[in-house]
Write an enzyme that holds these catalytic residues in place. Sequence first.
Site, PDB file in Angstrom:
ATOM      1  CE  LYS A  11      -3.831  -2.286   2.144  1.00 52.78           C
ATOM      2  NZ  LYS A  11      -4.946  -2.308   3.229  1.00 52.78           N
ATOM      3  CE1 TYR A  51      -9.349  -2.796  -0.397  1.00 49.07           C
ATOM      4  CE2 TYR A  51      -8.284  -0.944  -1.529  1.00 49.07           C
ATOM      5  CZ  TYR A  51      -8.245  -2.061  -0.551  1.00 49.07           C
ATOM      6  OH  TYR A  51      -7.040  -2.111  -0.224  1.00 49.07           O
ATOM      7  CG  PHE A  59     -13.237   1.775   6.409  1.00 50.10           C
ATOM      8  CD1 PHE A  59     -12.939   1.136   5.537  1.00 50.10           C
ATOM      9  CD2 PHE A  59     -13.908   0.837   7.353  1.00 50.10           C
ATOM     10  CE1 PHE A  59     -13.039   0.017   5.077  1.00 50.10           C
ATOM     11  CE2 PHE A  59     -13.981  -0.463   7.202  1.00 50.10           C
ATOM     12  CZ  PHE A  59     -13.584  -0.908   6.024  1.00 50.10           C
ATOM     13  NE  ARG A  87      -6.846 -12.148   5.250  1.00 48.62           N
ATOM     14  CZ  ARG A  87      -7.432 -10.767   5.276  1.00 48.62           C
ATOM     15  NH1 ARG A  87      -7.468 -10.564   3.995  1.00 48.62           N
ATOM     16  NH2 ARG A  87      -7.930 -10.221   6.282  1.00 48.62           N
ATOM     17  CB  THR A  93      -7.571  -5.585   9.668  1.00 46.61           C
ATOM     18  OG1 THR A  93      -7.961  -6.746   9.070  1.00 46.61           O
ATOM     19  CG2 THR A  93      -7.732  -4.299   8.917  1.00 46.61           C
ATOM     20  NE  ARG A 104      -2.767  -5.641   7.009  1.00 47.81           N
ATOM     21  CZ  ARG A 104      -3.799  -6.237   6.622  1.00 47.81           C
ATOM     22  NH1 ARG A 104      -4.344  -7.078   7.438  1.00 47.81           N
ATOM     23  NH2 ARG A 104      -4.249  -5.855   5.397  1.00 47.81           N
ATOM     24  CG  ASN A 114      -3.924  -2.207   6.615  1.00 50.25           C
ATOM     25  OD1 ASN A 114      -3.582  -2.141   5.527  1.00 50.25           O
ATOM     26  ND2 ASN A 114      -4.948  -2.979   6.977  1.00 50.25           N
ATOM     27  CG  HIS A 117      -5.470  -6.363  -0.583  1.00 52.71           C
ATOM     28  ND1 HIS A 117      -6.378  -6.110  -0.049  1.00 52.71           N
ATOM     29  CD2 HIS A 117      -5.541  -7.013  -1.742  1.00 52.71           C
ATOM     30  CE1 HIS A 117      -7.189  -7.052  -0.516  1.00 52.71           C
ATOM     31  NE2 HIS A 117      -6.477  -7.623  -1.515  1.00 52.71           N
ATOM     32  CD  GLU A 128      -8.956  -8.901  -4.017  1.00 56.68           C
ATOM     33  OE1 GLU A 128      -9.890  -8.701  -3.466  1.00 56.68           O
ATOM     34  OE2 GLU A 128      -7.728  -9.275  -3.690  1.00 56.68           O
TER      35      GLU A 128
END
Length: 139
Positions: A11, A51, A59, A87, A93, A104, A114, A117, A128
């Site tokens: 990100k 998204y 948010f 994950r 998150t 993270r 964070n 993704h 995606e």
Amino acid sequence: MATNRTFTMIKPDAVQENHIGGILHMIEEGGFRIVSLKKVRLTPERAGKFYEVHKERPFYNDLVNYMSSGPIVAAILEKENAVADFRTLIGATNPAQAAEGTIRKKYAKSIEANAVHGSDSDENAQIEGDFYFSADEQF
Ligand code: ATP
Ligand code: MG
């Protein structure tokens, strides 16, 4: 159908702070093969489309602004059990809840910024990945 592939983005905050290499290193050390890789800047329209599933969440507008605020790195990754294992590698998150040794925990600054993704299902990994890469870029 399980494809053994997942999709990730590094990100804007992590790209801005020169963590592309550090994060890709953790991904490769975690046993993932990089199938596809590119650095791109999303327009707000494109970030909004990516998204779209979150468009009712409070948010959403902030997330779209943040994800289009600077370049991101998109990648398709391959490993057995890729979605779930990735994950685990990225962590919670909210970095305050991310386990030791996760991406993270090391690189995320906040629940929004964070660092990475990770797709949440095989189906979304496919959607995606196809959002960023044509078939001849997925090898
Ligand atoms: P990602 O989909 O980016 O891998 P995730 O699956 O852990 O993250 P989601 O619930 O899908 O979390 O939220 C998508 C993204 O929206 C989060 O990664 C984060 O950047 C942002 N986000 C989630 N919850 C919040 C929140 N409460 N406040 C601000 N931003 C949030
Ligand atoms: Mg998610």
